[in-house]
Motif scaffolding. Structure first.
Motif, PDB file in Angstrom:
ATOM      1  N   ILE A  52       0.860  -1.186   0.000  1.00 14.00           N
ATOM      2  CA  ILE A  52       0.000   0.000   0.000  1.00 14.00           C
ATOM      3  C   ILE A  52       0.894   1.233   0.000  1.00 14.00           C
ATOM      4  O   ILE A  52       1.706   1.430   0.915  1.00 14.00           O
ATOM      5  CB  ILE A  52      -0.921  -0.005   1.231  1.00 14.00           C
ATOM      6  CG1 ILE A  52      -1.779  -1.275   1.242  1.00 14.00           C
ATOM      7  CG2 ILE A  52      -1.797   1.240   1.246  1.00 14.00           C
ATOM      8  CD1 ILE A  52      -2.586  -1.444   2.505  1.00 14.00           C
ATOM      9  N   ASN A  53       0.766   2.051  -1.024  1.00 11.56           N
ATOM     10  CA  ASN A  53       1.681   3.178  -1.192  1.00 11.56           C
ATOM     11  C   ASN A  53       1.607   4.165  -0.028  1.00 11.56           C
ATOM     12  O   ASN A  53       2.629   4.714   0.402  1.00 11.56           O
ATOM     13  CB  ASN A  53       1.361   3.908  -2.498  1.00 11.56           C
ATOM     14  CG  ASN A  53       1.652   3.059  -3.717  1.00 11.56           C
ATOM     15  OD1 ASN A  53       2.519   2.185  -3.661  1.00 11.56           O
ATOM     16  ND2 ASN A  53       0.939   3.304  -4.812  1.00 11.56           N
ATOM     17  N   GLU A  54       0.380   4.420   0.483  1.00 13.32           N
ATOM     18  CA  GLU A  54       0.225   5.452   1.503  1.00 13.32           C
ATOM     19  C   GLU A  54       0.857   5.052   2.830  1.00 13.32           C
ATOM     20  O   GLU A  54       1.433   5.885   3.530  1.00 13.32           O
ATOM     21  CB  GLU A  54      -1.267   5.751   1.722  1.00 13.32           C
ATOM     22  CG  GLU A  54      -1.959   6.420   0.542  1.00 13.32           C
ATOM     23  CD  GLU A  54      -2.310   5.412  -0.540  1.00 13.32           C
ATOM     24  OE1 GLU A  54      -2.107   4.193  -0.317  1.00 13.32           O
ATOM     25  OE2 GLU A  54      -2.777   5.839  -1.606  1.00 13.32           O
ATOM     26  N   THR A  55       0.765   3.778   3.172  1.00 14.54           N
ATOM     27  CA  THR A  55       1.242   3.331   4.482  1.00 14.54           C
ATOM     28  C   THR A  55       2.519   2.498   4.419  1.00 14.54           C
ATOM     29  O   THR A  55       3.213   2.326   5.421  1.00 14.54           O
ATOM     30  CB  THR A  55       0.153   2.492   5.174  1.00 14.54           C
ATOM     31  OG1 THR A  55      -0.101   1.302   4.407  1.00 14.54           O
ATOM     32  CG2 THR A  55      -1.138   3.299   5.304  1.00 14.54           C
ATOM     33  N   SER A 105     -15.666   4.769  -2.465  1.00 15.80           N
ATOM     34  CA  SER A 105     -14.203   4.900  -2.424  1.00 15.80           C
ATOM     35  C   SER A 105     -13.557   3.643  -1.840  1.00 15.80           C
ATOM     36  O   SER A 105     -12.521   3.178  -2.329  1.00 15.80           O
ATOM     37  CB  SER A 105     -13.831   6.140  -1.597  1.00 15.80           C
ATOM     38  OG  SER A 105     -12.417   6.262  -1.511  1.00 15.80           O
ATOM     39  N   THR A 113     -11.043   1.028  -3.680  1.00 14.22           N
ATOM     40  CA  THR A 113      -9.761   0.645  -3.077  1.00 14.22           C
ATOM     41  C   THR A 113      -9.634  -0.872  -3.007  1.00 14.22           C
ATOM     42  O   THR A 113      -8.580  -1.432  -3.368  1.00 14.22           O
ATOM     43  CB  THR A 113      -9.629   1.246  -1.674  1.00 14.22           C
ATOM     44  OG1 THR A 113      -9.674   2.677  -1.756  1.00 14.22           O
ATOM     45  CG2 THR A 113      -8.320   0.823  -1.032  1.00 14.22           C
ATOM     46  N   TYR A 170      -6.852  -3.221  -4.898  1.00 15.89           N
ATOM     47  CA  TYR A 170      -5.975  -4.193  -4.255  1.00 15.89           C
ATOM     48  C   TYR A 170      -6.125  -5.572  -4.904  1.00 15.89           C
ATOM     49  O   TYR A 170      -5.131  -6.285  -5.118  1.00 15.89           O
ATOM     50  CB  TYR A 170      -6.297  -4.279  -2.766  1.00 15.89           C
ATOM     51  CG  TYR A 170      -5.909  -3.053  -1.970  1.00 15.89           C
ATOM     52  CD1 TYR A 170      -5.004  -2.124  -2.470  1.00 15.89           C
ATOM     53  CD2 TYR A 170      -6.465  -2.830  -0.698  1.00 15.89           C
ATOM     54  CE1 TYR A 170      -4.663  -1.005  -1.726  1.00 15.89           C
ATOM     55  CE2 TYR A 170      -6.119  -1.714   0.046  1.00 15.89           C
ATOM     56  CZ  TYR A 170      -5.216  -0.805  -0.487  1.00 15.89           C
ATOM     57  OH  TYR A 170      -4.874   0.304   0.248  1.00 15.89           O
TER      58      TYR A 170
END
Length: 574
Positions: free
Chosen positions: A219-222, A465, A469, A473
């Motif tokens: 996951i790019n954000e985390t 949203s 997501t 994934y």
């Protein structure tokens, strides 16, 4: 005192011409088979492994199966006979069999020959007597009181020169064999190192695949892995790779002590025969016919046996490895063609796939994320077709094909297909706007991915949203599986990645052929050298000058000795 006139037996005399003719006939009889052997050896040495040379395992197995035992392709006697007598294999088989014949002759033939020569006095024994043809069996020995000059006179000068020249030629050929041995061992050392380096190439490929899987499923954000994937997934792959790498390093470490000084070993292997070949030349130069030559003859016999056996071993290994290279090329050209890899090794690999857990773990990511997406879809839809802003403000869609989220969405494709059946309900309270605060920017149709950004109903927008997501994934999981996991599970791909870098295979075969060829050449030189020594025991002396050949030699002897110099049948000597 009685003066006796003794004429040297040279090719210019009648009887001497007969003796020389018979000697030349014997030399020709010996040289023809030896030249034939040398020609066959040269053909075998120059023969390179062919891509068409394989084990032809498709004649043993009818179909691909993990139960196909690799050894069955080699231990089937009738199949092996058919394979190794075809036109592709036969020259190599003959080349490998010749040194084995030398080995057998060294073990059984040389003792019988030496016993007959030195103990039973066959073929004239080791005493100096004129040869009658190729073998002087039955000839009478010269009396011990005959002078060395008279004995020398019994051998044509051409034979003396030719025997010494043969000793020199053998020494020169020994240096040539030394060069071949050094070239072969150098090439073998380089090929050996390259094989281990290139074998690790498949591990680098697996490392790259694992790194790509981690990148796609992070996951790019985390920076966390997509659930339910954990770092243990990659730890298992790393452990498998490290175990395989350790096995390769262990095999190399075990073989390194035998290969590090391979060039020094080649020099030693080449210097030993050269030493004894040089001894023969020394005996020829200094006219030594007794002790040195006898010891040298024994050494020739002693080393003929191991050199012939080693030549056979190296050439057999080269023969088998050449077939392995052929099987490799056959598989790389077309993995579907029946061969050793397609019929036995690939099915065995498939049954015992080392990365089978990767399939389960990545499939779990796809299934969980697709199921989560459909579960969220269930919160934004119903089958009434009427929007209820009070009791169900988030249900802005008609559910379409969604009946049971956990059962209907096992994959990304299934979840995506269900999402595409959703239809936004027809209500003025439900709109998708490019600008949420501007009613004039509303638009239809509005699918779930558009609703995630443009739905005016906030709860529906947030759920959409989350659905997007989850589907993203699941899509990443599908991509990782198809692009990076499936190749790890496809043994055709794994073997291709492992075998393609091994371009050094022909060089390794050539190095074995060169080393085996040098052993074969030395055993051949030992065998011919024994013949030269046997002749040199009678002919290694300094020939008289040309002008002395027709001179008379006056000696003091009894009258009975005069009969030795008389020609047969009282023929006049001219």
């Amino acid at each position: 005192k009685v003066t006796v006139s003794v004429l040297y037996w040279s090719p210019s005399t009648r009887e001497g011409a007969r003796v020389a003719s018979r000697a030349r006939s014997g030399i020709v009889m010996l040289s023809r088979p030896l030249l034939a052997v040398a020609a066959v050896a040269a053909v075998g040495l120059l023969a390179t492994p062919s891509g068409a040379r394989t084990f032809r395992c498709d004649e043993v197995w009818s179909n691909a199966s993990a139960d196909n035992n690799v050894l069955d392709c080699f231990t089937n006697a009738s199949h092996a006979q058919a394979v190794y007598t075809d036109s592709d294999h036969l020259p190599h088989v003959i080349y490998a069999a010749l040194p084995l014949l030398f080995f057998i002759f060294g073990v059984f033939g040389c003792p019988v020959t030496c016993c007959g020569r030195y103990c039973c006095k066959c073929c004239g024994g080791c005493r100096r007597t004129p040869d009658k043809g190729f073998c002087a069996c039955g000839s009478e020995l010269l009396e011990d009181d005959v002078t060395p000059e008279q004995k020398n006179a019994l051998y044509p000068l051409s034979e003396v020169r030719n025997t010494k020249v043969c000793a020199t030629v053998l020494m020169v050929l020994g240096f040539a064999m030394l060069i071949i041995a050094v070239v072969g061992t150098t090439l073998m050392n380089e090929s050996y190192t390259t094989v281990f380096t290139e074998t690790k190439g498949v591990l680098t490929w697996v490392d790259t695949q694992a790194l790509n899987i981690r990148t796609v499923l992070t996951i790019n954000e985390t920076g966390q892995l997509i659930p339910p994937l954990t770092s243990g997934f990659f730890d298992n792959i790393s452990s498998t790779i490290n175990d395989f790498r350790s096995s390769i390093d262990g095999a190399k470490d075990g073989a390194d002590p035998y290969v590090e000084n391979v060039n020094i070993a080649a020099l030693c292997i080449g210097i030993i025969p050269l030493f004894f070949l040089i001894l023969t030349v020394v005996a020829a130069v200094f006219d030594i016919r007794t002790g040195l030559l006898c010891c040298n003859l024994c050494c020739h016999w002693f080393f003929l046996i191991p050199y012939g056996l080693l030549a056979f071993v190296f050439l057999i290994i080269a023969l088998v490895l050449g077939d392995v290279c052929g099987e490799r090329q056959l598989f790389l050209d077309d993995p579907s063609k029946p061969g050793l890899f397609n019929l036995a090794l690939v099915p065995l690999c498939t049954e015992n796939a080392p990365f089978e857990t990767a399939k389960t773990d990545v499939r779990a990511v796809i299934n969980e994320q697709a199921t989560n997406a459909c579960s969220n879809m269930d919160f934004i839809c119903d089958n009434t077709g009427v929007y209820d802003p009070i009791n169900a403000p988030a249900r802005v869609y008609t559910c379409g094909d969604l009946q049971n989220p956990s059962a209907d969405c096992p994959t990304f494709a299934a979840a995506s297909a269900i999402a595409n059946t959703f239809v936004l309900k027809n209500s003025p309270l439900i709109e998708c706007r490019y600008d949420l605060n501007d009613a004039t920017t509303s638009f239809r149709p509005c699918n779930i991915s558009m609703c995630a950004r443009h739905c005016v109903v906030e709860e529906a927008r947030n759920l959409s949203s989350a659905i997007v997501t989850n589907l993203g994934y699941a899509a990443n999981g599908e991509f990782a599986f198809e692009a990076y996991v499936s190749p790890l599970l496809d043994c055709n791909v794994v073997y291709t990645q492992a075998l393609r870098p091994l371009v050094v295979c022909p060089e390794l075969v050539a190095s074995l052929q060169l080393v085996g060829g040098s052993f074969f050449g030395y055993s051949f030189l030992f065998l011919v050298g024994m013949c030269v020594i046997c002749r040199g025991q009678k002919r290694f002396f300094k020939p008289p000058k040309e002008h002395q050949e027709d001179s008379d030699l006056e000696i003091d002897k009894t009258e009975d000795f005069d009969s030795i110099s008389k020609p047969k049948n009282n023929e006049p000597i001219s």
